[in-house]
Design an enzyme around this catalytic site. Structure first.
Site, PDB file in Angstrom:
ATOM      1  N   GLU A 289      -5.544   4.122 -10.138  1.00 35.68           N
ATOM      2  CA  GLU A 289      -6.296   2.881  -9.906  1.00 35.68           C
ATOM      3  C   GLU A 289      -7.557   2.873 -10.763  1.00 35.68           C
ATOM      4  O   GLU A 289      -7.968   1.837 -11.286  1.00 35.68           O
ATOM      5  CB  GLU A 289      -6.681   2.749  -8.426  1.00 35.68           C
ATOM      6  CG  GLU A 289      -5.488   2.552  -7.509  1.00 35.68           C
ATOM      7  CD  GLU A 289      -5.911   2.532  -6.048  1.00 35.68           C
ATOM      8  OE1 GLU A 289      -6.460   1.509  -5.613  1.00 35.68           O
ATOM      9  OE2 GLU A 289      -5.712   3.549  -5.354  1.00 35.68           O
TER      10      GLU A 289
ATOM     11  N   CYS B 298       0.833  -1.218   0.000  1.00 30.52           N
ATOM     12  CA  CYS B 298       0.000   0.000   0.000  1.00 30.52           C
ATOM     13  C   CYS B 298       0.856   1.252   0.000  1.00 30.52           C
ATOM     14  O   CYS B 298       1.728   1.422   0.849  1.00 30.52           O
ATOM     15  CB  CYS B 298      -0.931  -0.023   1.211  1.00 30.52           C
ATOM     16  SG  CYS B 298      -1.868   1.493   1.346  1.00 30.52           S
TER      17      CYS B 298
ATOM     18  N   ARG C  22       0.148   4.477   3.086  1.00 35.01           N
ATOM     19  CA  ARG C  22       0.236   4.098   4.492  1.00 35.01           C
ATOM     20  C   ARG C  22       0.596   5.216   5.450  1.00 35.01           C
ATOM     21  O   ARG C  22       0.548   5.016   6.662  1.00 35.01           O
ATOM     22  CB  ARG C  22       1.253   2.958   4.647  1.00 35.01           C
ATOM     23  CG  ARG C  22       0.663   1.636   4.379  1.00 35.01           C
ATOM     24  CD  ARG C  22       1.699   0.572   4.549  1.00 35.01           C
ATOM     25  NE  ARG C  22       2.617   0.496   3.435  1.00 35.01           N
ATOM     26  CZ  ARG C  22       3.798  -0.122   3.493  1.00 35.01           C
ATOM     27  NH1 ARG C  22       4.205  -0.642   4.628  1.00 35.01           N
ATOM     28  NH2 ARG C  22       4.573  -0.186   2.424  1.00 35.01           N
TER      29      ARG C  22
ATOM     30  N   TRP D  15      -8.652   5.947   0.414  1.00 35.99           N
ATOM     31  CA  TRP D  15      -9.273   6.622  -0.727  1.00 35.99           C
ATOM     32  C   TRP D  15      -8.475   6.283  -1.980  1.00 35.99           C
ATOM     33  O   TRP D  15      -7.371   5.763  -1.907  1.00 35.99           O
ATOM     34  CB  TRP D  15      -9.381   8.127  -0.529  1.00 35.99           C
ATOM     35  CG  TRP D  15      -8.135   8.817  -0.080  1.00 35.99           C
ATOM     36  CD1 TRP D  15      -7.085   9.191  -0.829  1.00 35.99           C
ATOM     37  CD2 TRP D  15      -7.831   9.207   1.262  1.00 35.99           C
ATOM     38  NE1 TRP D  15      -6.143   9.796  -0.054  1.00 35.99           N
ATOM     39  CE2 TRP D  15      -6.565   9.836   1.233  1.00 35.99           C
ATOM     40  CE3 TRP D  15      -8.517   9.124   2.480  1.00 35.99           C
ATOM     41  CZ2 TRP D  15      -5.972  10.353   2.371  1.00 35.99           C
ATOM     42  CZ3 TRP D  15      -7.921   9.637   3.612  1.00 35.99           C
ATOM     43  CH2 TRP D  15      -6.669  10.243   3.558  1.00 35.99           C
TER      44      TRP D  15
END
Ligand SMILES: Cc1cc2nc3c(=O)[nH]c(=O)nc-3n(C[C@H](O)[C@H](O)[C@H](O)COP(=O)(O)OP(=O)(O)OC[C@H]3O[C@@H](n4cnc5c(N)ncnc54)[C@H](O)[C@@H]3O)c2cc1C
Ligand SMILES: NC(=O)c1ccc[n+]([C@@H]2O[C@H](COP(=O)([O-])OP(=O)(O)OC[C@H]3O[C@@H](n4cnc5c(N)ncnc54)[C@H](OP(=O)(O)O)[C@@H]3O)[C@@H](O)[C@H]2O)c1
Ligand SMILES: Cc1cc2nc3c(=O)[nH]c(=O)nc-3n(C[C@H](O)[C@H](O)[C@H](O)COP(=O)(O)O)c2cc1C
Length: 1124
Positions: free
Chosen positions: A320, A143, A146, A315
């Site tokens: 993406e 991720c 983070r 979010w």
């Protein structure tokens, strides 16, 4: 990874240093930043969980899911594994609280191990769960977002039993996290795995996703990645609309049973229509995307406990959606259509049409989310913040697990900083894990019939109502000295209960360690002493203060708790200078009660709590409310409560009731009805003992003292009285006190007034019969009410437990409105019950007690239950103790000014407690307890000189000082020691003021003796009404003797003690400041700072009675100023 140069993808031998390497590999791995040349050494990987992965022969770095690391659904882990992981986790958790290896940690660990031995697993506390969830995110190596890990909001849904419960929790989550587009990172945790049969699972990969409908010709409408799941939903009876963007239903499995289908209410799903900042044609594509990316297929592993259902969201990062969801060829595959609109040559890859199209797709997504105010981060910013995160983690943990393959964004790789950063991937627990698809391991029940399907849809629709009414927990903390804050806190609860699940807790009973884990906190707190916390808020305030200033803890223990004051108004960017992120998820608002009579100390405690909570990362959802007891306190409270309620609704995305409903709910609170309460009389029973009953009502151990004598200290020519009350402890009592402490006395109302009241009551014949107060519970059962002792008589209740002389509150008047027979009475009462200016004026002019109200509104019927429930408790009064245990070990003396005054409308009023004490005879009993005054103690070093300033009754505590000194001197005379600097007695100076030398010059003879025997060194007296003399106050004498005074303060580190009225105390403080200036020692600013520092360092002590001198005059002046 294509196209990335091999030589720096894998750490070269040169970058691997191995001073401490063992069979697991080197302890230190150096990681380079290829752009800046900076190097970091990762040591954290040493703590990685050992899982099979890459070997020297091959790297699994680009596998989506390493098969051996996918959690199998095969029951609980072996006990010894759970114990090990639990121990590791608890160590980390307690270390985060700086409590590792403490008794609490070891006890918790032992309990957990016992629980695992017995059941194979254990239950995490809510705090452990929250901490574990945040850590799992922090450890999620794939991720990029983070840096936010500490901000994860945790919904604990471990009590879910049915799929409906899961649905409720998920809709709550979606509502909260979506937050009208201002996305909040959140996770919902369902029950843990208990065996191999009863998992809770969310079958969806993400909570919100679009269906993919496979067509006969092999084409797909919608999202191709969801074809399989769409079919599963259809097999459970779902019928989609066949569109491009149909939100899939939730398929929720509770306790291993057949999953249930639920449509997410449309109004909860926020979607963004995609348009382009320049190309209007983009809208023709009719694209949209949802705002909330909530992954729901992973398993959460915390301390050995596995949670197979734990949907969580952050979010979106633009790529993406723009690059992957819309651009990938196995997804919406939109590069080509976009390129065609752009009129690009798509025949050859060499035109880079694909790259141009994908950038425009991303621009469109970015533009649309920004336009609709929905949180979205671009990949460059995300990359920069991740670099910051790596830096933070390097400092905090010595490294950060990071999966380069996933971290580097899917477009513009080398244009982002993360691309050039070497990273090390390893697994740290707690963690999120891949697990098997639920449908692959679930044996499906028999095919459903249409009837069942229809039922499911009905269940779902029915649930929507409940979903929207689901409650968020709110904690209302109060701290009070005289009960008002508690009353307001209860009013607030009634209001919050409309939409939240609110509970009221006294700060003294609150487990402070829960604070970081609260979601919504309201504080209602008064200020007492002088800028101090009420007694039941002291510990809470001290702990909060300690977090900010750890080294001050001891200082605040010994001295008074002078909490930091707000120095300046809040700045617009206030979130940036928070000192911590402890309470990052805590939304809060504070209402502070106080009195403007206390000048700069107005509402000091509430104000400092408000500031400290913000400093600790709490989010203030509504500005601090302040209520001045001299003017419109209740009105200010109502106005704040309404705003705070609405702010809370907005914060948690709950539709608020309209303003008038909220206000109504505050005025009608608390709801009393004659049918809901009753008195049950029983002639055979005897009422509980008085002390027992008082102790129960006030949650304090109350002891009886016996009157030895009551002596008027003023001369017979004076029209006023100040009495010395000598009380004796019971032989078995172990009441202890220090000079400076207070005696709390529980008074008795005037029996004549009580008689008058009892005559007005419907139950008058039963006044002396033992009774019990009962209410009708929701279940229709009569239950004993705890407002009153279990048994009592009405006479006793009105004599001892209920305040019948303070002016009634607007709420109480509201209750009376419906009990008035006469329309005029009703109208007037209704007007007063609004609590507005008219009520304030009425209260100020008449100072009406209950009897006055009865006289003014004769048509009002008075049910006893109403009075017992809605009038305030008769509160204790404080008296500064005027004796020393060293002189009279079995006695406690107090100096009491007997209060009598006329109201503005001319009625004579007598103070309840002082007049009762004045009326007592030898042998009568006085219920009491001792209240320690840590901030008003004599210096531990008796050689330190002290200056005591106390006009009128303010002299009271100084009698305990001089008695103590006399006892110390007598002891020294009896057991002489070599006199050194430490054993020498410091100088004691008293400034006393009264009206006339012949009338109220109290303790005159004792003071003479003290001067004679050298206990006191100097006594200065100021007479304000001495015939033929100029008016003199203690402050005037301080100026006359300014040189000596400053010498004692500055050169001898002397202590100052001021006691009595609040305005006098402020004047005295100013006088010292002015002396410092007048003697040319400091400028104004430094003089103020000097006195403030004296207070903070425990060299300037104040014992404030409230407004006692010139009460009428002072309150009127302040009131007028406040109204202006
Ligand atoms: C920490 C502390 C220490 C104290 N130490 C002492 C002490 O050593 N000796 C001592 O005598 N008192 C002391 N007091 C005050 C004491 O606690 C009581 O407040 C006092 O005795 C009056 O109580 P009561 O029940 O007689 O009057 P109440 O029935 O409580 O009536 C007092 C109220 O009447 C009103 N009132 C009083 N005078 C007027 C006026 N002129 N005009 C309009 N309204 C008025 C005010 O609202 C006031 O609050 C101390 C107070 C505190 C907080
Ligand atoms: N809770 C309560 O309501 C409460 C509690 C205790 C006492 N009281 C009442 O308050 C009065 C206090 O009695 P007491 O014996 O303590 O005091 P007091 O006799 O009223 O006053 C003591 C001395 O202080 C002077 N003084 C007044 N204001 C001053 C100021 N701002 N700074 C310095 N000195 C000032 C007075 O002068 P002046 O000549 O100017 O007055 C007087 O010389 C009594 O009437 C009592 O009924 C009320
Ligand atoms: C002895 C005493 C000291 C007080 N000190 C302060 C103070 O320093 N600052 C302030 O704003 N109010 C002060 N007050 C006023 C109280 O805060 C106010 O009466 C409040 O309404 C009490 O609320 P509670 O009943 O919840 O304790 C003081 C009141 C008393 C009786």
């Amino acid at each position: 990874m294509d196209g990335k140069s091999q030589e720096w993808l894998w750490p070269s031998p040169a970058t691997v240093s191995s001073p401490n390497s063992d069979s697991n590999g080197p302890s230190f791995i150096r990681l380079q930043n290829l752009l800046t040349g900076e190097q970091n050494t990762d040591t954290f990987h040493q703590q990685a969980a050992t899982t099979p992965g890459c070997t020297f022969r091959r790297c699994l770095g680009s596998l989506m899911q390493v098969p051996s690391q996918t959690k199998r659904h095969n029951g609980l882990k072996p006990k010894e594994v759970v114990i090990k992981e639990a121990k590791d986790f608890l160590m980390e958790y307690y270390a985060s609280l700086r409590k590792e290896n403490t008794e609490a940690h070891l006890k918790r660990q032992a309990d957990v191990i016992d629980e695992i031995q017995a059941k194979g697993l254990y239950e995490l506390t809510e705090q452990e769960l929250t901490y574990g969830c945040r850590l799992a995110w922090r450890n999620a190596s794939r991720c990029i977002g983070r840096i936010q890990w500490g901000n994860l909001h945790v919904f604990d849904a471990r009590d879910a039993v049915t799929p409906e419960d899961m649905f409720n929790a998920i809709t709550d989550h979606v509502k909260y996290a979506t937050n009208k587009g201002n996305i909040r990172s959140s996770i919902t945790v369902f029950p843990p795995r208990r065996d191999s049969m009863h998992d809770f699972r969310v079958w969806n990969v993400q909570l919100i996703r679009y269906a993919g409908y496979e067509q006969a010709d092999g084409s797909v409408i919608g999202d191709p990645s969801n074809i399989e799941f769409t079919k599963i939903c259809q097999s459970y009876g779902w019928r989609g609309n066949g569109g491009m963007f149909d939100v899939l239903p939730l398929l929720l499995q509770a306790n291993g049973t057949e999953p249930h289908l639920f449509e997410i209410p449309e109004e909860l799903i926020l979607e963004v229509p995609i348009s382009h900042p320049e190309y209007d044609w983009f809208e023709e594509l009719k694209l949209r995307w949802y705002a909330l990316p909530a992954v729901s297929c992973l398993l959460l592993d915390i301390g050995g406990v596995e949670f197979p259902a734990c949907p969580f969201n952050g979010w979106y990062m633009v790529t993406e959606i723009g690059a992957r969801d819309l651009g990938d060829t196995n997804r919406y595959n939109l590069c080509k259509p976009v390129a065609q609109y752009l009129k690009l040559d798509t025949r050859s890859e060499t035109t880079l049409w694909r790259d141009k199209a994908i950038v425009e797709l991303n621009r469109a997504v970015m533009h649309s989310f920004l336009k609709h105010k929905v949180t979205l981060v671009d990949h460059h910013t995300a990359s920069n913040t991740f670099m910051q995160h790596l830096d933070n983690e390097q400092k905090l943990r010595g490294g950060c697990p990071a999966d380069w393959v996933w971290i580097v964004p899917p477009i513009s790789g080398s244009a982002t900083k993360v691309y050039h950063q070497e990273m090390l991937n390893y697994k740290i627990k707690p963690s999120f894990e891949y697990q098997e698809d639920p449908w692959k391991i679930h044996t499906k029940g028999s095919q459903r019939k249409f009837k069942d399907i229809a039922k499911l849809v009905v269940v779902s629709t029915d649930l929507m109502g409940k979903v929207l009414a689901k409650r968020i927990r709110a904690t209302i903390l109060y701290a009070t000295e005289t009960g008002t804050s508690e009353r307001y806190a209860k009013m607030l609860k009634k209001l919050l209960d409309i939409k939240f699940d609110a509970k009221v807790v006294c700060m003294a009973d609150y487990d402070f360690s829960n604070l970081d884990y609260e979601k919504l906190v309201f504080i209602v707190a008064s200020t007492f002493g002088n800028a101090e916390a009420p007694h039941n808020g002291e510990e809470f305030g001290r702990r909060l203060h300690f977090r900010a200033h750890p080294i001050d803890l001891n200082a605040s223990r010994t001295g008074s708790l002078h909490l930091p004051r707000r120095k300046s108004k809040l700045r617009a960017n206030e979130t940036e200078d928070r000192t911590s992120s402890f309470m990052i998820n805590v939304k809060y608002s504070v209402f502070a009660l106080g009195s403007r009579a206390y000048g700069e100390n107005f509402c000091a405690f509430g104000r400092s709590l408000d500031t400290l909570l913000r400093d600790f990362g709490g989010e203030r959802i509504c500005p601090l409310g302040e209520g001045d007891e001299l003017c419109g306190q209740e009105e200010s409270f109502r106005s704040w409560a309404g705003k705070a309620f609405r702010a809370a609704c907005e914060t948690f995305c709950i539709d608020a009731v309209d303003h008038s409903d909220a206000t109504t709910s505050l005025t009608t609170i608390p709801s009393w009805s004659e049918n809901n309460f009753r008195l049950v009389f029983d002639k055979k029973k005897t009422a509980a003992g008085l002390l027992e009953a008082l102790s129960e009502l006030h949650s304090t151990h109350i002891e009886p003292l016996t009157v030895l004598s009551v002596t008027n200290l003023q001369s017979s020519s004076s029209l006023r009285s100040t009495v010395l009350v000598k009380l004796k402890k019971a032989s078995e009592s172990n009441l202890c006190y220090f000079p400076g402490d207070h005696l709390s006395v529980f008074p008795r109302n005037d029996p004549e007034i009580v008689d008058q009241l009892l005559r007005k009551l419907a139950d008058k014949e039963s006044s002396d019969i033992t009774t019990q107060l009962e209410y009708l519970s929701n279940e229709g059962i009569w239950t004993v009410d705890t407002h009153m002792p279990a048994t009592f008589t009405l006479r006793e209740a009105f004599m001892r437990f209920i305040d019948i002389t303070s002016p009634p509150t607007p709420q109480f008047l509201h209750c009376l409105t419906s009990l008035a027979m006469d329309q005029n009475d009703r109208n007037k009462l209704a007007e007063l019950a609004k609590g507005s200016k008219e009520y304030e004026d009425w209260k100020f002019w008449k100072n009406p007690g209950l009897i006055d109200v009865i006289e003014e509104f004769p048509s009002v019927r008075l049910p006893a239950t109403l009075l017992l429930l809605k009038l305030p408790r008769l509160k204790q009064r404080y008296y500064s103790i005027s004796s020393s245990m060293a002189m009279t070990p079995d006695e406690i003396h107090i100096t009491v000014s007997v209060v009598a005054y006329h109201t503005k409308s001319g009625k004579l009023r007598r103070g309840i407690c002082s007049n009762w004490l004045n009326s007592l005879k030898e042998g009568e009993s006085v219920p009491c307890f001792i209240r320690a005054a840590h901030g008003f103690r004599m210096p531990p070093d008796q050689s330190v000189p002290i200056i005591m300033i106390g006009p009128g009754t303010g002299i009271a505590p100084f009698r305990s000082f001089w008695q103590q000194r006399l006892a110390d001197k007598n002891r020294e005379a009896a057991f002489p020691v070599t006199v050194t600097k430490e054993t020498r007695f410091g100088k004691m100076t008293l400034f006393f003021g009264c009206r006339e030398s012949t009338k109220d010059d109290i303790y005159m003879d004792e003071l003479k003796d003290c001067l004679t025997n050298g206990v006191l060194d100097v006594v200065h007296k100021a007479y304000s009404r001495e015939p033929g003399q100029q008016k003199r106050y203690v402050q005037d004498l301080m100026k006359d003797h300014g040189g000596d005074l400053l010498h004692t303060i500055l050169d001898e580190d002397g202590h100052i003690y001021v006691c009595g009225d609040v305005s006098m105390a402020a004047d005295v403080s100013r006088t010292i400041q002015n002396l410092l200036i007048d003697y040319g020692l400091f400028d104004q600013e430094d003089a103020i700072e000097y006195v403030k520092t004296m207070k903070e360092r425990g060299r300037y002590h104040e014992d404030i009675f409230g407004i006692t001198l010139r009460t009428g005059e002072v309150t009127e002046r302040i009131r007028k100023a406040a109204q202006r």
